[in-house]
Design a protein around this motif. Sequence first.
Motif, mmCIF file in Angstrom:
data_model
loop_
_atom_site.group_PDB
_atom_site.id
_atom_site.type_symbol
_atom_site.label_atom_id
_atom_site.label_comp_id
_atom_site.label_asym_id
_atom_site.label_seq_id
_atom_site.Cartn_x
_atom_site.Cartn_y
_atom_site.Cartn_z
ATOM 1 N N ASN A 268 0.726 -1.399 0.039
ATOM 2 C CA ASN A 268 0.071 0.172 -0.032
ATOM 3 C C ASN A 268 0.629 1.413 -0.168
ATOM 4 O O ASN A 268 0.461 2.279 -0.682
ATOM 5 N N TYR A 351 -3.084 -5.401 -6.246
ATOM 6 C CA TYR A 351 -3.819 -4.186 -6.041
ATOM 7 C C TYR A 351 -3.480 -2.827 -6.846
ATOM 8 O O TYR A 351 -4.203 -1.870 -6.646
ATOM 9 N N TRP A 354 -6.571 -0.613 -8.548
ATOM 10 C CA TRP A 354 -7.193 0.294 -7.704
ATOM 11 C C TRP A 354 -6.515 1.755 -7.896
ATOM 12 O O TRP A 354 -6.847 2.480 -7.970
ATOM 13 N N ASN A 405 -7.997 -6.057 2.009
ATOM 14 C CA ASN A 405 -7.380 -4.865 1.258
ATOM 15 C C ASN A 405 -7.903 -4.196 0.250
ATOM 16 O O ASN A 405 -8.144 -3.212 -0.057
ATOM 17 N N TRP A 409 -9.086 -0.419 -0.158
ATOM 18 C CA TRP A 409 -8.780 0.338 -1.601
ATOM 19 C C TRP A 409 -10.245 0.933 -2.171
ATOM 20 O O TRP A 409 -10.368 2.016 -2.693
#
Length: 437
Positions: A268, A351, A354, A405, A409
């Motif tokens: 992140n 991720y 996102w 997670n 997001w």
Amino acid sequence: MAEAINDRRVLTIALPIVLSNATVPILGAVDTGVVGQLGEAAPIGAVGIGAIILTAIYWIFGFLRMGTAGLVAQAHGARDVAETGAILMRALMIAAAAGVVFILLQVPVFWAAFQVSPASVEVESLARDYLTIRVWGAPGAIAIYALTGWLIALERTRAVLIIQVWMNGLNIVLDLIFVLQFGWGVEGVAIATLIAEWSGVAVALWFCREAFRGDQWRDWPRIFDRVKLRRMAALNTDIMIRSILLEAAFVSFLFFGADLGDVTLAANQILVQFMHITAYAMDGFAFAAEALIGQAIGARSVAGVRRSVVLTSKWGVIICTAMAIGFALGGAALIDIMTTAPDVRLEARAYLPWMVAAPIVGVAAWMLDGIFIGATRGRDMRNAMLISTPIYFALVWLLMPLFGNHGLWAALLLFFIARGITLALRYPGIERDAQSA
């Protein structure tokens, strides 16, 4: 005749800000690099923690740039030269007072900061040495917000670029001399930054010298006009509340990610850097909106407000679309550059979609911030954030237990959408301001 609002004018304001922002990470890299040559981990950590603490504290005073920009742009649009000088003087007095208070309260402030961000005894000791030197630059560091806000309002963003390049360039040169040549270590980095900050104030004052021509800068009845002071205080307070809530959302995002493990936290953190890159690029067009819309309101031109909104937002959408495409095509390679840990690379890639969506989803909120700052609609910005922030935390509470997670997001991007919608609903008030200014 008023200057035409067109693409060339927007780009003339925006591009120097984009270039100016590009110099910021370079300075951080050099600060880290020079202390890294000392061959020990503690100095690197000390400079990092010290810089983060001061950045967080100074960031609170970002309202001074935004409030000054909006008020000066409107005074400039109304062709009230004397008021543009008076606004700068009010802002500089606030900066000086805030800086002095910070110096006087440094002991409890730094103690509290280290309670929140604990470090080893050695790192904390070195960080305190760093902070004890840099705190003397507080009045100047805060004053820079006011000075750059004044220049942005008058569309003198090339001057802002020169100030930033001068400060960061001098800082880098002094880093190399004080640390590598003189062997001053962490203290050398702090002294270099202190000198650069005050020299930046001197350069900025020179660029703002027009405000000090004649007697308007010492027209005390005008400067201390109660109505104008109350308006400035209310605007700055509203923007500060809005900014604190925004920061709370972003900081909590990393804290929530930390609960999912070190690998997810690291992933992140890497992806958030992509968001910072987008913000640096977007700042230029948001600042253009501040200047052009403020001037249009001061000139009582609804047509000018509408054209400024359309043109600056068009470029904002272009930039955010380009960022999204860039992250989609090159995001994986950028992740690999930022970390060599295989597990973090894999997690960040999971991720990345996102972050590809974030610029597109967030463009409305980012541009509307600039539009509302130019219109000095601080109360609307505050109220929009008072609605959007609880929505974000509620979404985190609902989505994280279900989707981990990915849910975090999703909550962040829906927060961007909430900010955009809550501000857009208040936009008609800006056009009413232009009619009644």
